[in-house]
Scaffold this motif. Sequence first.
Motif, PDB file in Angstrom:
ATOM      1  N   LEU A  26      32.325   3.428  25.307  1.00 32.84           N
ATOM      2  CA  LEU A  26      32.726   2.115  25.006  1.00 32.84           C
ATOM      3  C   LEU A  26      34.245   2.573  25.594  1.00 32.84           C
ATOM      4  O   LEU A  26      35.074   3.243  24.748  1.00 32.84           O
ATOM      5  CB  LEU A  26      32.992   1.804  23.527  1.00 32.84           C
ATOM      6  CG  LEU A  26      31.688   1.384  22.868  1.00 32.84           C
ATOM      7  CD1 LEU A  26      31.575   1.392  21.358  1.00 32.84           C
ATOM      8  CD2 LEU A  26      31.243  -0.101  23.037  1.00 32.84           C
ATOM      9  N   ARG A  27      34.466   2.358  26.860  1.00 40.27           N
ATOM     10  CA  ARG A  27      35.740   2.603  27.191  1.00 40.27           C
ATOM     11  C   ARG A  27      36.713   1.648  27.454  1.00 40.27           C
ATOM     12  O   ARG A  27      38.018   1.935  27.876  1.00 40.27           O
ATOM     13  CB  ARG A  27      35.333   3.130  28.760  1.00 40.27           C
ATOM     14  CG  ARG A  27      34.291   4.506  28.830  1.00 40.27           C
ATOM     15  CD  ARG A  27      34.134   4.932  30.186  1.00 40.27           C
ATOM     16  NE  ARG A  27      33.389   6.280  30.152  1.00 40.27           N
ATOM     17  CZ  ARG A  27      32.288   6.250  30.630  1.00 40.27           C
ATOM     18  NH1 ARG A  27      31.795   5.079  31.226  1.00 40.27           N
ATOM     19  NH2 ARG A  27      31.374   7.241  30.456  1.00 40.27           N
ATOM     20  N   THR A  28      36.473   0.413  27.160  1.00 41.83           N
ATOM     21  CA  THR A  28      37.386  -0.609  27.061  1.00 41.83           C
ATOM     22  C   THR A  28      37.481  -1.120  25.601  1.00 41.83           C
ATOM     23  O   THR A  28      36.453  -1.294  24.759  1.00 41.83           O
ATOM     24  CB  THR A  28      36.574  -1.933  27.929  1.00 41.83           C
ATOM     25  OG1 THR A  28      36.457  -1.446  29.084  1.00 41.83           O
ATOM     26  CG2 THR A  28      37.737  -3.035  27.822  1.00 41.83           C
ATOM     27  N   ALA A  29      38.687  -1.004  25.195  1.00 41.21           N
ATOM     28  CA  ALA A  29      38.764  -1.271  23.896  1.00 41.21           C
ATOM     29  C   ALA A  29      40.220  -2.387  23.976  1.00 41.21           C
ATOM     30  O   ALA A  29      41.301  -2.176  24.472  1.00 41.21           O
ATOM     31  CB  ALA A  29      39.538  -0.348  22.744  1.00 41.21           C
ATOM     32  N   VAL A  30      40.335  -3.084  22.911  1.00 35.01           N
ATOM     33  CA  VAL A  30      41.393  -4.315  22.410  1.00 35.01           C
ATOM     34  C   VAL A  30      41.623  -4.273  21.151  1.00 35.01           C
ATOM     35  O   VAL A  30      40.853  -4.368  20.218  1.00 35.01           O
ATOM     36  CB  VAL A  30      41.183  -5.490  22.851  1.00 35.01           C
ATOM     37  CG1 VAL A  30      42.143  -6.463  22.629  1.00 35.01           C
ATOM     38  CG2 VAL A  30      40.714  -5.722  24.388  1.00 35.01           C
ATOM     39  N   VAL A  36      35.256  -2.744  22.675  1.00 32.39           N
ATOM     40  CA  VAL A  36      35.800  -2.764  21.221  1.00 32.39           C
ATOM     41  C   VAL A  36      36.796  -3.972  21.248  1.00 32.39           C
ATOM     42  O   VAL A  36      37.665  -3.717  21.911  1.00 32.39           O
ATOM     43  CB  VAL A  36      36.164  -1.576  20.485  1.00 32.39           C
ATOM     44  CG1 VAL A  36      36.490  -1.735  19.175  1.00 32.39           C
ATOM     45  CG2 VAL A  36      35.069  -0.440  20.856  1.00 32.39           C
ATOM     46  N   ALA A  37      36.702  -4.947  20.264  1.00 31.82           N
ATOM     47  CA  ALA A  37      37.754  -5.912  20.070  1.00 31.82           C
ATOM     48  C   ALA A  37      37.848  -5.549  18.357  1.00 31.82           C
ATOM     49  O   ALA A  37      37.192  -6.200  17.538  1.00 31.82           O
ATOM     50  CB  ALA A  37      37.218  -7.196  20.345  1.00 31.82           C
ATOM     51  N   ARG A  92      37.779 -10.496  29.279  1.00 34.19           N
ATOM     52  CA  ARG A  92      38.703 -10.421  30.544  1.00 34.19           C
ATOM     53  C   ARG A  92      38.772  -9.133  31.281  1.00 34.19           C
ATOM     54  O   ARG A  92      38.622  -8.793  32.202  1.00 34.19           O
ATOM     55  CB  ARG A  92      40.197 -11.008  30.177  1.00 34.19           C
ATOM     56  CG  ARG A  92      40.708 -11.113  31.423  1.00 34.19           C
ATOM     57  CD  ARG A  92      42.357 -11.263  31.217  1.00 34.19           C
ATOM     58  NE  ARG A  92      43.108 -10.100  30.632  1.00 34.19           N
ATOM     59  CZ  ARG A  92      43.436  -8.908  31.201  1.00 34.19           C
ATOM     60  NH1 ARG A  92      43.156  -8.898  32.434  1.00 34.19           N
ATOM     61  NH2 ARG A  92      44.149  -8.023  30.539  1.00 34.19           N
ATOM     62  N   ARG A  93      39.295  -7.942  30.444  1.00 36.57           N
ATOM     63  CA  ARG A  93      38.941  -6.726  30.544  1.00 36.57           C
ATOM     64  C   ARG A  93      37.808  -6.080  31.313  1.00 36.57           C
ATOM     65  O   ARG A  93      37.914  -5.151  32.094  1.00 36.57           O
ATOM     66  CB  ARG A  93      39.545  -5.815  29.402  1.00 36.57           C
ATOM     67  CG  ARG A  93      41.054  -5.948  29.133  1.00 36.57           C
ATOM     68  CD  ARG A  93      41.536  -5.020  28.240  1.00 36.57           C
ATOM     69  NE  ARG A  93      42.926  -5.505  27.562  1.00 36.57           N
ATOM     70  CZ  ARG A  93      43.646  -4.675  26.653  1.00 36.57           C
ATOM     71  NH1 ARG A  93      43.019  -3.536  25.849  1.00 36.57           N
ATOM     72  NH2 ARG A  93      44.800  -4.923  26.395  1.00 36.57           N
ATOM     73  N   LEU A  94      36.734  -6.670  30.730  1.00 38.11           N
ATOM     74  CA  LEU A  94      35.402  -6.443  31.249  1.00 38.11           C
ATOM     75  C   LEU A  94      35.137  -7.086  32.550  1.00 38.11           C
ATOM     76  O   LEU A  94      34.187  -6.941  33.151  1.00 38.11           O
ATOM     77  CB  LEU A  94      34.146  -6.440  30.404  1.00 38.11           C
ATOM     78  CG  LEU A  94      34.182  -5.732  28.991  1.00 38.11           C
ATOM     79  CD1 LEU A  94      33.284  -6.187  28.110  1.00 38.11           C
ATOM     80  CD2 LEU A  94      33.897  -4.157  29.285  1.00 38.11           C
ATOM     81  N   GLY A  95      36.028  -8.047  32.914  1.00 43.29           N
ATOM     82  CA  GLY A  95      35.576  -9.038  34.188  1.00 43.29           C
ATOM     83  C   GLY A  95      34.437  -9.861  33.917  1.00 43.29           C
ATOM     84  O   GLY A  95      33.548 -10.014  34.715  1.00 43.29           O
TER      85      GLY A  95
END
Length: 182
Positions: free
Chosen positions: A95-99, A73-74, A119-122
């Motif tokens: 959705l474990r990564t959020a910005v 999520v951005a 970037r956080r997802l690589g």
Amino acid sequence: MPDFSRAEHESYVGISTLDTVAGLRERYGLRASVDELLAAANRRYLEPARTRAYPKIRKFVELPSGEGMPMAVASGSSPEAVDVILAGTGLDVFLRTAVSADEVPHGKPAPDVFPEAARRLGADPAHRVVLEDAAPGPAAARATGMRCLAIPNVAAQADAPEFATASLLLRGGQTEFTARAA
């Protein structure tokens, strides 16, 4: 403070919550600090009755997640709002990564949240697709080299010039969205 109309609210869709409350503070000459206004906005926005996921979007998120596709999520919302909404809708499982725009130098329409999410997802931004519901998002996605599927949250804004930069625009918003269309 004058009434805050639905049209005025819609003009802030896609703008970071922090930038929104700072702008409203200045516009209406409010005495409360930006931090106080942000806390009040988050309390109001995060009422449990307001937390829901559109069923078609939920299904769309579940499918690639089940195949191990990394997603993030951005958002222009605060980190607290993102966390509460993801947990309240159950989408936090997928959705474990959020910005949040609060975590990068500039919120939308600047593109900062998108490359940070990649970037956080690589992941290489050029290999990511943004699903965007607000007018400032498609141009921000394009500025990072990402493709954008635009699903206007406010269907009346579908003709906004910012949406013209989307790779695919579903003018009818959520009502037009299907995984097949995406």
